[in-house]
Design a protein around this motif. Structure first.
Motif, short mmCIF file in Angstrom:
data_model
loop_
_atom_site.label_atom_id
_atom_site.label_comp_id
_atom_site.label_asym_id
_atom_site.label_seq_id
_atom_site.Cartn_x
_atom_site.Cartn_y
_atom_site.Cartn_z
N GLY A 193 0.82 -1.20 0.00
CA GLY A 193 0.00 0.00 0.00
C GLY A 193 0.85 1.25 0.00
N ALA A 195 -0.17 4.56 0.08
CA ALA A 195 -0.83 5.82 0.46
C ALA A 195 -0.11 6.37 1.68
N ALA A 197 0.06 5.91 4.93
CA ALA A 197 0.72 5.05 5.91
C ALA A 197 1.94 4.37 5.29
N GLU A 216 1.99 -0.90 -4.75
CA GLU A 216 0.70 -0.19 -4.77
C GLU A 216 -0.11 -0.68 -5.97
N TRP A 225 -6.20 8.77 -3.34
CA TRP A 225 -7.00 9.99 -3.11
C TRP A 225 -7.64 10.48 -4.41
N ARG A 228 -10.96 9.01 -5.25
CA ARG A 228 -12.12 9.27 -4.41
C ARG A 228 -12.99 10.35 -5.07
N TYR A 229 -14.17 10.60 -4.54
CA TYR A 229 -15.13 11.44 -5.25
C TYR A 229 -14.62 12.86 -5.46
N LEU A 232 -14.03 15.93 -2.91
CA LEU A 232 -13.43 15.66 -1.59
C LEU A 232 -12.25 16.56 -1.28
N HIS A 235 -10.56 16.59 5.79
CA HIS A 235 -11.51 17.06 6.79
C HIS A 235 -10.84 17.73 7.98
N ASN A 236 -9.53 17.60 8.10
CA ASN A 236 -8.91 18.39 9.17
C ASN A 236 -7.78 19.24 8.59
N PHE A 282 -0.03 -7.11 -4.04
CA PHE A 282 0.42 -8.21 -3.20
C PHE A 282 -0.74 -9.20 -3.09
N LEU A 572 -3.46 11.01 8.79
CA LEU A 572 -2.11 11.46 8.44
C LEU A 572 -1.29 11.69 9.71
#
Ligand SMILES: Cc1cc2nc3c(=O)[nH]c(=O)nc-3n(C[C@H](O)[C@H](O)[C@H](O)COP(=O)(O)OP(=O)(O)OC[C@H]3O[C@@H](n4cnc5c(N)ncnc54)[C@H](O)[C@@H]3O)c2cc1C
Length: 600
Positions: A193, A195, A197, A216, A225, A228-229, A232, A235-236, A282, A572
């Motif tokens: 992965g 992203a 993390a 990935e 990201w 995604r829609y 977006l 959010h913080n 993987f 994050l």
């Protein structure tokens, strides 16, 4: 009497030098008590129900303890092996200060210490007891670096001379191109992965010399990201969202749009020299217990298989892995489009049409906003009750610490000092305030029949996230539209079943739709473990994410019951903070520095 009793001025008149003297006095007493190995002497410095969180320094694990005897027992038992010494206020960090935490006045300080293997930092919160003696209410001990394996940053940065003076040899570009091929070697760590993390842990491992490859599934880093829609944004706010080593540009917006973040991830992977293969999945791993390494099967871009033999696999495949599509009666008879939120891009194709969204979490609500902006008549279906928190001002309360202090490193240290019981108290206090701030919105939602909750112990969305990865909406404006009736709310209990035209209600009427969006969440992270490593291995590892018996996140960021299997996920902020400790554990294991198996 301990040495800090010699400081005479009352608390209100303490200046910075007094505070430092008090803290250094306590730390000196603490070091002397540790060196005796006498648990009672250590316990005498800690409040009866004090809190300690160790991040590797003493236990090679993420270990919370509550209560002076319990804390002192572990510290005293481990000191001979750990050899903590030189414990003093950190000269290069935020100096000791008086603060109010969870309603308690205390002196808060960041301290540093040495151990036999490395260097640590800690957080101390002192409170005076009825006799005026200072005791630790909160203490943390975090390993920060391993001696001899310090991060190659700052003064320790590589000289670069190898490239510029190596005439006729490989320059940087050549070396990078070769490094990523893994033609004649295996990576020590395979990260599944790419992203936040996966990139964070790979960047950390790179700096301490652990050969790491990230794989990935998506064609490009950042697609997690980008895909995604459409509408977006994070959010913080930006200042809590840095990846390790590289802050975002100061010109960037407070709430980063998803494609901007995707671009940053791609750039980050390049400039942090992270070896990565995209379009690579993987699919299977077998543990060779004798060789202590994995046989990892990868499906590559051209469909061919590649086998690698890493010693560690880090699962950074997301708390939300495969889309969860619950069995919904009659959905198969619906003649319009059915799309999971994972595959939803934009409301544009549904402009002027009708949509039903199943699920009232953040994704469902954000998609409702998007559809509504295209004048699509939108209905949200609520199944269970949800927590709703305004992005601003309420959701920001959980990150208030980061507004207090200029240094992200200091804030991260303070944030990671918290034991599970204190975390719960903190979230409960924040929820109380959030409910005051959001009162109008909550009343409005309840007025239209929305089922609202703040979690089983009033800890709100944060503990819901830690316990089950969802069940809340960080509200970006959909609640107001629901209250005004511009977005419809339908309770699932009123639906008989779905039919060709939309939702058939129990009263016989139909809510028509052209599209049904399943904002129904995801399988948890462990689903990939079960699919790729098999049931036996998945059962041995046990719960992933959610709370373990100590209240920590189960099997996250720390050794698991299976050698060479690690998990990292979350916000994050969590990726930035805990990638550091995970990297140190892996390096320490590789260098044979770990003298205790915390799970034995
Ligand atoms: C609407 C919304 C707003 C959010 N806002 C914020 C915010 O403001 N701040 C914040 O910190 N978080 C926010 N989050 C949460 C955050 O985005 C997620 O927690 C985050 O995506 C987790 O990152 P991750 O790296 O753990 O996993 P993911 O982003 O899920 O990435 C996992 C990666 O692993 C890859 N992968 C999976 N399986 C395999 C495999 N077998 N082989 C190879 N690759 C594989 C996937 O393709 C994916 O790229 C938000 C989430 C949503 C939905």
């Amino acid at each position: 009497m301990n040495s800090i009793d010699q400081v005479r001025p009352g608390p209100d008149t303490f200046d910075d030098a007094d505070l430092e003297r008090i803290v250094n006095g306590w730390l000196g007493d603490f070091e002397r008590a540790l060196s005796t190995g006498d648990p009672q002497r250590v316990a005498s410095l800690i409040e009866e129900d004090g809190n300690w969180r160790d991040l590797l320094a003493f236990t090679w694990h993420l270990t919370p303890r509550v209560g002076a005897p319990e804390i002192a027992e572990v510290l005293a038992a481990r000191q001979a092996a750990v050899g903590a010494h030189g414990i003093r206020v950190s000269p290069n960090r935020t100096p000791p200060k008086r603060v109010n935490r969870l309603g308690r006045e205390c002196i808060e300080a960041i301290f540093e210490f040495e151990t036999k293997v490395g260097r640590g930092d800690g957080v101390l919160r002192l409170v005076a007891d009825s006799t005026g003696q200072y005791k630790a209410w909160v203490i943390s001990t975090s390993l920060q670096e391993l001696r001899g394996f310090e991060e190659t940053i700052g003064r320790n940065r590589p000289s670069g001379a190898a490239y510029s003076r190596n005439f006729g040899g490989d320059n940087w570009e050549d070396a990078r191109r070769k490094a990523v091929l893994y033609e004649d070697k295996d990576p020590t760590v395979l990260v599944v992965g790419g992203a936040q993390a996966g990139l964070a842990i790979a960047a950390r491992l790179n700096q301490i010399g652990v050969d790491t490859l990230v794989v990935e599934k998506w064609p490009r880093i950042g697609d997690s990201w980008r895909e995604r829609y459409h509408s977006l944004a994070l959010h913080n706010s930006i200042h809590v969202n840095n990846l390790p080593y590289m802050p975002f540009p100061p010109t960037w917006p407070n709430y980063i749009p998803k494609d901007m973040l995707g671009l940053w991830f791609e750039f980050y992977a390049q400039v942090m020299e992270i070896n990565h293969w995209t379009n690579t999945e993987f699919t299977k791993g077998d543990w060779d217990a004798d060789a202590k390494c994995w046989t990892a099967m990868l499906k590559t871009a051209d469909g061919s298989e590649r086998t690698l033999r890493p010693r560690h696999i880090v699962f950074a495949n997301g708390v939300s892995s495969y889309p969860l599509r619950p069995d919904i009666p009659g959905l198969d008879t619906f003649k319009g489009d059915v799309v999971h939120s994972e595959g939803f891009d934009s409301g544009a194709p549904y402009a002027g049409k009708k949509a039903i969204i199943i699920g009232t979490g953040s994704s469902g609500n954000d998609i409702a906003l998007d559809l509504h902006s295209f004048k699509c008549h939108t209905t949200l279906v609520q199944r269970g009750s949800s927590t709703v928190v305004s992005i601003e001002p309420s959701a920001k309360l959980n990150y208030a610490l980061y507004d207090e202090n200029p240094s992200v490193e200091d804030c991260d240290l303070l944030a990671s000092a918290v034991t599970p019981p204190l975390l719960i108290k903190g979230y409960q206090a924040a929820v109380k305030r959030m409910m005051e701030l959001d009162k109008e919105m909550i009343d409005g939602l309840e007025g239209i029949g929305f089922k609202f909750d703040v979690g089983e112990d009033r800890t709100g969305h944060q503990m819901k996230y830690r316990r089950r990865g969802g069940g809340y909406n960080l509200d970006a404006g959909s609640s107001e539209l629901m209250i005004k009736g511009e977005i419809d709310l339908l309770q699932n209990d009123n639906i008989e079943r779905f039919c060709a035209e939309g939702a058939l209600l129990k009263d016989g009427s139909i809510v028509p739709a052209d599209v049904i969006v399943l904002a129904t969440g995801y399988y948890p992270q462990g689903e990939l473990v079960r699919r790729a490593l098999g049931d036996e291995m998945a059962d041995r590892i046990g719960q992933i994410w959610g709370q373990d018996e100590e209240g920590e996140l189960a099997n996250m960021y720390k050794r698991t019951p299976q050698d060479g299997v690690w998990f990292i996920a979350g916000s994050l902020t969590q990726a930035r903070i805990y990638s550091k400790y995970m990297a140190l554990q892996i390096k320490a294991i590789e260098e044979g520095l770990v003298d205790v198996n915390p799970l034995d």
